[in-house]
Design a protein around this motif. Sequence first.
Motif, mmCIF file in Angstrom:
data_model
loop_
_atom_site.group_PDB
_atom_site.id
_atom_site.type_symbol
_atom_site.label_atom_id
_atom_site.label_comp_id
_atom_site.label_asym_id
_atom_site.label_seq_id
_atom_site.Cartn_x
_atom_site.Cartn_y
_atom_site.Cartn_z
ATOM 1 N N GLY A 7 0.807 -1.213 0.000
ATOM 2 C CA GLY A 7 0.000 0.000 0.000
ATOM 3 C C GLY A 7 0.837 1.260 0.000
ATOM 4 N N GLY A 8 2.008 1.190 0.626
ATOM 5 C CA GLY A 8 2.891 2.349 0.675
ATOM 6 C C GLY A 8 3.381 2.752 -0.706
ATOM 7 N N LEU A 9 3.687 1.772 -1.536
ATOM 8 C CA LEU A 9 4.129 2.064 -2.901
ATOM 9 C C LEU A 9 3.021 2.775 -3.679
ATOM 10 C CD1 LEU A 9 5.924 -1.346 -3.612
ATOM 11 C CD2 LEU A 9 7.041 0.859 -3.236
ATOM 12 N N ARG A 10 1.768 2.335 -3.468
ATOM 13 C CA ARG A 10 0.632 2.984 -4.144
ATOM 14 C C ARG A 10 0.368 4.378 -3.569
ATOM 15 N NH1 ARG A 10 -1.466 -2.342 -3.654
ATOM 16 N NH2 ARG A 10 -2.725 -1.741 -1.845
ATOM 17 N N ALA A 11 0.439 4.489 -2.252
ATOM 18 C CA ALA A 11 0.150 5.775 -1.598
ATOM 19 C C ALA A 11 1.138 6.849 -2.031
ATOM 20 C CB ALA A 11 0.195 5.603 -0.074
ATOM 21 N N LYS A 12 2.379 6.455 -2.239
ATOM 22 C CA LYS A 12 3.375 7.442 -2.656
ATOM 23 C C LYS A 12 3.019 8.010 -4.030
ATOM 24 C CE LYS A 12 8.245 8.439 -2.785
ATOM 25 N NZ LYS A 12 9.629 7.965 -2.727
ATOM 26 N N LYS A 13 2.587 7.145 -4.925
ATOM 27 C CA LYS A 13 2.198 7.607 -6.267
ATOM 28 C C LYS A 13 0.993 8.542 -6.212
ATOM 29 C CE LYS A 13 3.876 3.415 -8.551
ATOM 30 N NZ LYS A 13 3.473 2.135 -9.162
ATOM 31 N N LEU A 14 0.106 8.316 -5.237
ATOM 32 C CA LEU A 14 -1.107 9.116 -5.112
ATOM 33 C C LEU A 14 -0.906 10.367 -4.260
ATOM 34 C CD1 LEU A 14 -3.633 6.191 -4.456
ATOM 35 C CD2 LEU A 14 -3.449 7.537 -6.570
ATOM 36 N N GLY A 15 0.293 10.539 -3.709
ATOM 37 C CA GLY A 15 0.547 11.684 -2.838
ATOM 38 C C GLY A 15 -0.115 11.562 -1.480
ATOM 39 N N MET A 16 -0.364 10.334 -1.042
ATOM 40 C CA MET A 16 -1.076 10.100 0.212
ATOM 41 C C MET A 16 -0.211 9.416 1.277
ATOM 42 S SD MET A 16 -4.159 11.167 0.409
ATOM 43 C CE MET A 16 -4.958 12.290 -0.746
ATOM 44 N N LEU A 17 1.083 9.508 1.109
ATOM 45 C CA LEU A 17 1.978 8.778 2.004
ATOM 46 C C LEU A 17 1.858 9.234 3.454
ATOM 47 C CD1 LEU A 17 3.952 6.531 1.959
ATOM 48 C CD2 LEU A 17 5.773 8.125 1.386
ATOM 49 N N GLU A 18 1.700 10.531 3.666
ATOM 50 C CA GLU A 18 1.594 11.043 5.034
ATOM 51 C C GLU A 18 0.388 10.434 5.747
ATOM 52 O OE1 GLU A 18 1.622 15.286 7.433
ATOM 53 O OE2 GLU A 18 0.701 15.190 5.447
ATOM 54 N N LYS A 19 -0.734 10.316 5.026
ATOM 55 C CA LYS A 19 -1.941 9.749 5.629
ATOM 56 C C LYS A 19 -1.728 8.278 5.997
ATOM 57 C CE LYS A 19 -4.340 13.497 4.449
ATOM 58 N NZ LYS A 19 -4.553 14.587 5.412
ATOM 59 N N LEU A 20 -1.108 7.524 5.089
ATOM 60 C CA LEU A 20 -0.894 6.100 5.353
ATOM 61 C C LEU A 20 0.133 5.897 6.456
ATOM 62 C CD1 LEU A 20 -1.760 3.256 4.454
ATOM 63 C CD2 LEU A 20 0.232 3.235 2.950
ATOM 64 N N ALA A 21 1.142 6.766 6.492
ATOM 65 C CA ALA A 21 2.176 6.650 7.525
ATOM 66 C C ALA A 21 1.570 6.753 8.926
ATOM 67 C CB ALA A 21 3.237 7.722 7.331
ATOM 68 N N ARG A 22 0.510 7.530 9.048
ATOM 69 C CA ARG A 22 -0.146 7.666 10.357
ATOM 70 C C ARG A 22 -0.785 6.356 10.790
ATOM 71 N NH1 ARG A 22 -2.907 13.538 8.977
ATOM 72 N NH2 ARG A 22 -0.992 14.779 9.264
ATOM 73 N N VAL A 23 -1.262 5.577 9.836
ATOM 74 C CA VAL A 23 -1.849 4.277 10.160
ATOM 75 C C VAL A 23 -0.765 3.348 10.716
ATOM 76 C CG1 VAL A 23 -3.129 2.296 9.274
ATOM 77 C CG2 VAL A 23 -3.596 4.578 8.365
ATOM 78 N N TYR A 24 0.389 3.332 10.077
ATOM 79 C CA TYR A 24 1.519 2.524 10.557
ATOM 80 C C TYR A 24 1.921 2.981 11.956
ATOM 81 C CZ TYR A 24 6.058 0.076 10.224
ATOM 82 O OH TYR A 24 7.138 -0.756 10.427
ATOM 83 N N TRP A 25 2.014 4.289 12.133
ATOM 84 C CA TRP A 25 2.463 4.849 13.412
ATOM 85 C C TRP A 25 1.544 4.428 14.552
ATOM 86 C CZ3 TRP A 25 6.834 7.520 14.595
ATOM 87 C CH2 TRP A 25 6.884 8.149 15.848
ATOM 88 N N TYR A 26 0.243 4.572 14.335
ATOM 89 C CA TYR A 26 -0.717 4.311 15.406
ATOM 90 C C TYR A 26 -1.099 2.833 15.544
ATOM 91 C CZ TYR A 26 -1.509 9.259 16.516
ATOM 92 O OH TYR A 26 -1.357 10.570 16.949
#
Length: 255
Positions: free
Chosen positions: A120-139
């Motif tokens: 999902g991280g590879l896809r999120a980076k392409k979509l410019g949504m990495l910061e949002k997904l990173a929060r899921v990993y963090w929490y």
Amino acid sequence: MWKTLFERQSRLLPGRACDAFVEGMKDLPIGPEQIPNFEQLSEALMKRTGWQVVAVPGLVPDDVFFEHLAHRRFPSGQFIRKPDQLDYLEEPDVFHDVFGHVPMLMNPVIADYIQAYGQGGLRAKKLGMLEKLARVYWYTVEFGLVRQAEGPRIYGAGIASSATETVFSVEDDSPNRLRFDLERVMRTRYRIDDFQESYFMLDDLDELLELAHIDFAPVYERVASASEYDPGDVLATDSVITRGTGRYHAAKKQA
């Protein structure tokens, strides 16, 4: 340093870490005597969940990190903190990565979830949504709690590898403990410099399997332009398990 950290956390985690963490630790070739051998760790992981541990010199670029996770390779720092960093360092070292993360990788649910996160991280980076997904990993992976019959228990590596946050996260009256909600988490900033002001709790680790299989695209669309929340915010829509006093962080601000 490894021995000091290992023995300290081994004393603190019983009754605070979740059952899956305790079971994973028992089944790994890991102890206080020496930093574990990555090949031996990988052999145990491979038999259980198909994962392996690979050494990296420090933080790696996002693409490299996600590529490793997507192929069930967990990157671990090949250095250990210095004595003056006993309680905190910003860059993850071998103790955080191995002691904190690897026991949970013995759990099939976490194993599948973290692989899905890498994909999902590879896809999120392409979509410019990495910061949002990173929060899921963090929490979740780093600072997640899970409900057990006895109360909140730790499964996040950032807590499990920290002596002070181990106690703070499950026993202190200061932080909020909120029911995990995906979009809420994606909209919530986090602390990298201190204890978390809010922890998000799962009812069961199996909930992570749902996250491993959902289509994130419509979720990204909804959160892309939505307002964001500060780490200590509690909303009227939150399912509150423990409403924190905020005492700890308020005192730090005054100081």
